[in-house]
Design a protein around this motif. Structure first.
Motif, PDB file in Angstrom:
ATOM      1  N   GLY A 293       0.817  -1.205   0.000  1.00  0.00           N
ATOM      2  CA  GLY A 293       0.000   0.000   0.000  1.00  0.00           C
ATOM      3  C   GLY A 293       0.855   1.262   0.000  1.00  0.00           C
ATOM      4  O   GLY A 293       0.585   2.215  -0.749  1.00  0.00           O
ATOM      5  N   ILE A 294       1.919   1.260   0.811  1.00  0.00           N
ATOM      6  CA  ILE A 294       2.850   2.393   0.838  1.00  0.00           C
ATOM      7  C   ILE A 294       3.529   2.555  -0.522  1.00  0.00           C
ATOM      8  O   ILE A 294       3.699   3.683  -1.021  1.00  0.00           O
ATOM      9  CB  ILE A 294       3.906   2.193   1.940  1.00  0.00           C
ATOM     10  CG1 ILE A 294       3.262   2.272   3.327  1.00  0.00           C
ATOM     11  CG2 ILE A 294       5.040   3.198   1.809  1.00  0.00           C
ATOM     12  CD1 ILE A 294       2.815   3.657   3.730  1.00  0.00           C
TER      13      ILE A 294
ATOM     14  N   LEU B  63       2.393   1.621  -3.492  1.00  0.00           N
ATOM     15  CA  LEU B  63       1.437   2.144  -4.472  1.00  0.00           C
ATOM     16  C   LEU B  63       1.210   3.642  -4.272  1.00  0.00           C
ATOM     17  O   LEU B  63       1.143   4.411  -5.236  1.00  0.00           O
ATOM     18  CB  LEU B  63       0.115   1.384  -4.355  1.00  0.00           C
ATOM     19  CG  LEU B  63       0.103  -0.033  -4.949  1.00  0.00           C
ATOM     20  CD1 LEU B  63      -1.155  -0.769  -4.515  1.00  0.00           C
ATOM     21  CD2 LEU B  63       0.186   0.027  -6.475  1.00  0.00           C
ATOM     22  N   TRP B  64       1.105   4.043  -3.022  1.00  0.00           N
ATOM     23  CA  TRP B  64       0.926   5.466  -2.734  1.00  0.00           C
ATOM     24  C   TRP B  64       2.142   6.262  -3.219  1.00  0.00           C
ATOM     25  O   TRP B  64       1.982   7.316  -3.853  1.00  0.00           O
ATOM     26  CB  TRP B  64       0.730   5.655  -1.235  1.00  0.00           C
ATOM     27  CG  TRP B  64       0.718   7.094  -0.820  1.00  0.00           C
ATOM     28  CD1 TRP B  64      -0.333   7.954  -0.858  1.00  0.00           C
ATOM     29  CD2 TRP B  64       1.829   7.841  -0.320  1.00  0.00           C
ATOM     30  NE1 TRP B  64       0.041   9.199  -0.409  1.00  0.00           N
ATOM     31  CE2 TRP B  64       1.368   9.151  -0.072  1.00  0.00           C
ATOM     32  CE3 TRP B  64       3.164   7.530  -0.057  1.00  0.00           C
ATOM     33  CZ2 TRP B  64       2.210  10.144   0.435  1.00  0.00           C
ATOM     34  CZ3 TRP B  64       3.996   8.509   0.446  1.00  0.00           C
ATOM     35  CH2 TRP B  64       3.521   9.806   0.684  1.00  0.00           C
ATOM     36  N   ALA B  65       3.334   5.736  -2.940  1.00  0.00           N
ATOM     37  CA  ALA B  65       4.550   6.429  -3.370  1.00  0.00           C
ATOM     38  C   ALA B  65       4.646   6.469  -4.896  1.00  0.00           C
ATOM     39  O   ALA B  65       5.093   7.467  -5.471  1.00  0.00           O
ATOM     40  CB  ALA B  65       5.782   5.738  -2.782  1.00  0.00           C
ATOM     41  N   ARG B  66       4.188   5.405  -5.540  1.00  0.00           N
ATOM     42  CA  ARG B  66       4.251   5.357  -7.009  1.00  0.00           C
ATOM     43  C   ARG B  66       3.361   6.453  -7.617  1.00  0.00           C
ATOM     44  O   ARG B  66       3.744   7.107  -8.595  1.00  0.00           O
ATOM     45  CB  ARG B  66       3.793   3.977  -7.488  1.00  0.00           C
ATOM     46  CG  ARG B  66       3.686   3.842  -8.993  1.00  0.00           C
ATOM     47  CD  ARG B  66       5.073   3.823  -9.651  1.00  0.00           C
ATOM     48  NE  ARG B  66       4.972   4.118 -11.077  1.00  0.00           N
ATOM     49  CZ  ARG B  66       5.136   5.318 -11.615  1.00  0.00           C
ATOM     50  NH1 ARG B  66       5.404   6.362 -10.855  1.00  0.00           N
ATOM     51  NH2 ARG B  66       5.046   5.493 -12.923  1.00  0.00           N
ATOM     52  N   ARG B  67       2.200   6.669  -7.045  1.00  0.00           N
ATOM     53  CA  ARG B  67       1.279   7.674  -7.571  1.00  0.00           C
ATOM     54  C   ARG B  67       1.809   9.092  -7.378  1.00  0.00           C
ATOM     55  O   ARG B  67       1.392  10.012  -8.079  1.00  0.00           O
ATOM     56  CB  ARG B  67      -0.083   7.536  -6.898  1.00  0.00           C
ATOM     57  CG  ARG B  67      -0.833   6.280  -7.333  1.00  0.00           C
ATOM     58  CD  ARG B  67      -2.121   6.117  -6.560  1.00  0.00           C
ATOM     59  NE  ARG B  67      -2.827   4.903  -6.946  1.00  0.00           N
ATOM     60  CZ  ARG B  67      -3.907   4.437  -6.356  1.00  0.00           C
ATOM     61  NH1 ARG B  67      -4.410   5.102  -5.319  1.00  0.00           N
ATOM     62  NH2 ARG B  67      -4.482   3.325  -6.762  1.00  0.00           N
ATOM     63  N   HIS B  68       2.716   9.271  -6.431  1.00  0.00           N
ATOM     64  CA  HIS B  68       3.295  10.581  -6.169  1.00  0.00           C
ATOM     65  C   HIS B  68       4.733  10.664  -6.664  1.00  0.00           C
ATOM     66  O   HIS B  68       5.495  11.533  -6.234  1.00  0.00           O
ATOM     67  CB  HIS B  68       3.245  10.906  -4.675  1.00  0.00           C
ATOM     68  CG  HIS B  68       1.860  11.052  -4.131  1.00  0.00           C
ATOM     69  ND1 HIS B  68       1.057   9.983  -3.811  1.00  0.00           N
ATOM     70  CD2 HIS B  68       1.112  12.161  -3.873  1.00  0.00           C
ATOM     71  CE1 HIS B  68      -0.105  10.408  -3.368  1.00  0.00           C
ATOM     72  NE2 HIS B  68      -0.117  11.739  -3.391  1.00  0.00           N
TER      73      HIS B  68
ATOM     74  N   ALA C  93       8.864   2.941  -0.227  1.00  0.00           N
ATOM     75  CA  ALA C  93       8.465   4.244  -0.760  1.00  0.00           C
ATOM     76  C   ALA C  93       9.610   4.895  -1.512  1.00  0.00           C
ATOM     77  O   ALA C  93       9.420   5.469  -2.601  1.00  0.00           O
ATOM     78  CB  ALA C  93       7.984   5.146   0.388  1.00  0.00           C
TER      79      ALA C  93
END
Length: 535
Positions: free
Chosen positions: A332-333, A335-340, A401
């Motif tokens: 989850g971390i 994926l979040w880092a990938r989007r940003h 991340a």
């Protein structure tokens, strides 16, 4: 997204499989005791929790002792106690009410006055309860500690024999009997300690019972016609490996039951050490010292059943569930880092790196959390263990991340150095902070095993969780073009030198040592690869 889900599914499957394997109950030999049979004798100290014989003025309540004896009377015919004060003097009268016998110890120290007080109290108990006190044991490992000379000890034993109406003996590690023929001549019977784990050349659990039997046979031949009893025999359920000797619940159950089976076949007596876990011993002997009990300290529950399978990880289902949840959090971390992230795409190698982090964290997190209360002793111990656990929990998350954002590990100088040169990105700062914490705990753990290793544990699980993500990140993240980071390079040299010392010192038979040293080596490699980015 599809690749991420496939990798997550693979990580979850592996974590579940590993913990299922780790948690499987291990078959034990047939029960050494027949239905209705009891142990000949078991060592008993009444101290619980934070209670310790080293506390000035401590007096254990008789009610607490009776609660224990009521439980122990169901599985043993006899108790061995080591002293006559601090409430222990109540063991004999309480044991008498439960129909138990007592091997009554008189603690021999380097203080002759205190020793004589112990002897007089033991003689008085034997005089008052002749049907309960089987023998007086004058001293326990006093020769091993160097508290008294063999000649003085033999004289003391003879003086007690002249007054006692029960047999009199002494108890020590079997090798020390060989060095003290005067003591052997003075006693009514010989009481030897055989602890395969603590031998100068440690004996693995698989060979421990045969070793105990061989030593007993040797000593019985040397001291015939006197009887030779085993005054202490046991195996720890937790703690550090010594060469190939691994403390574990299954090994404890196996060794004790196999030795008792030998004793039944060969017809000799064994006193098992010990009735209950003794947390106070951890201050002297590390984690392993507090985990020799047949019963645990907090719940007073027996750790295994005679002849029944034993799991080394009885909470494995919870540990597996926690590991799986943690792996999901890592992804989850990521994926979040990938989007940003400013990177145009996430190649497969990055998701494989995240998978590696999730696996490392998911497998070790349950081990780490369970071991924190076991391996924490005192304020300093709790701080060290919590710092290790924090590094182990944070590292896979933060490094995943960073991997997805293409952010390399910054040099420590870029975190705590001059403000003008400090890293600005929050992820880089987080990586640097986790790196500093991991460096601190890794160096403390490594140097402890170099300079004072005997009672130091191997925190292989948290160090693996903390260290491996740094190596993974260093292999998949582009490095700056600057020179080597001086602090990181110096730390890597210290860790590498420690590994070179620890491995041969602990021997290649020590799996815990090899595992931890592999984690230290991986971390050292990642530190060597750190570059100090140009300003």
């Amino acid at each position: 997204m599809r690749l991420a889900l496939v990798c997550l599914a693979a990580a979850v499957a592996v974590i579940a499989a590993v913990w299922t394997w780790l948690g499987q109950p291990i078959p034990m030999p047939s029960a050494p005791l027949k239905a209705g049979d009891k142990l000949w004798c078991v060592s008993y100290a009444p101290f619980r929790g934070s209670q310790s014989p080293h506390q000035e003025g401590i007096q254990i309540p008789a009610a607490q002792i009776e609660e224990d004896i009521a439980q122990l009377a169901k599985m043993s015919n006899c108790l061995r106690v080591y002293a006559t004060d601090q409430g222990i003097e109540n063991v004999v009268p309480i044991a008498a009410r439960y129909g138990m016998k007592v091997l009554q110890g008189a603690w021999v120290s380097n203080n002759p006055v205190k020793t004589q007080v112990q002897v007089e109290a033991a003689l008085a108990l034997a005089e008052r309860y002749p049907d309960t006190v089987l023998a007086i044991v004058v001293g326990n490992e006093a020769l091993l500690r160097g508290d008294i000379s063999a000649g003085d000890l033999a004289a003391l034993i003879r003086s007690v024999k002249a007054r006692a109406k029960v047999p009199v003996t002494y108890a020590d590690v079997w090798e020390f009997w060989l060095r003290a023929p005067d003591v052997a001549a003075a006693v009514d019977f010989v009481m030897i300690h055989i602890l395969p784990y603590w031998e100068d050349f440690p004996i693995a659990a698989g060979q421990a019972a045969a070793h105990v039997n061989d030593i007993h046979k040797k000593m019985a031949g040397l001291y015939a016609p006197k009887n030779v009893y085993i005054g202490e025999m046991g195996w720890p359920s937790q703690g550090r490996m010594r060469e190939g000797a691994l403390p574990s619940p299954a090994n404890q159950a196996r060794v004790i039951q196999e030795v008792l089976a030998y004793a039944a076949r060969e017809n000799y007596r064994v006193n098992v050490i010990e009735a209950y876990d003794a947390p106070w011993k951890r201050a002297q002997e590390g984690v392993v010292g507090g985990h020799w009990g047949l019963f645990d300290d907090s719940h007073r529950a027996m750790k295994f059943g005679w002849g029944e399978p034993v799991s080394n990880h009885p909470f494995w289902k919870m540990q597996a569930a926690g590991g799986i949840a943690y792996a999901i959090l890592v992804f989850g971390i990521a994926l979040w880092a990938r989007r940003h992230s400013f990177l145009p795409a996430a190649p497969a190698r990055l998701w494989l790196a995240v998978t590696a982090n999730a696996l490392v964290g998911g497998i070790t997190i349950g081990w780490t959390v369970v071991n924190v209360p076991i391996e924490s002793m005192g304020v300093g111990g709790w701080i060290r263990c919590l710092a290790l656990a924090t590094a182990a929990i944070a590292s896979p998350l933060v490094l995943s991340a960073a991997i997805m954002r293409g952010i390399p590990q910054p040099a420590i100088a870029r975190i705590i150095g001059p403000k003008s040169g400090r890293a600005q990105h929050k992820t880089a700062i987080a990586v640097g902070c986790v790196a500093m914490l991991t460096i601190l705990v890794a160096v403390i753990s490594a140097l402890g095993l170099v300079f004072d290793p005997r009672y130091k544990d191997f925190p292989f699980a948290p160090l693996t969780g903390a260290a491996m993500p740094f190596l993974v990140a260093s292999l998949v993240t582009p490095r700056p073009s600057g020179g080597r980071a001086v602090t990181e390079f110096a730390t890597a040299l210290v860790l590498a030198a420690s590994v070179v010392w620890i491995v041969p010192n602990e021997t290649v038979a020590n799996g815990q040592s090899l595992w931890m040293c592999a984690a230290l080596a991986a971390f050292a490699i990642s530190l060597v690869r750190v570059r100090d980015a140009q300003s």
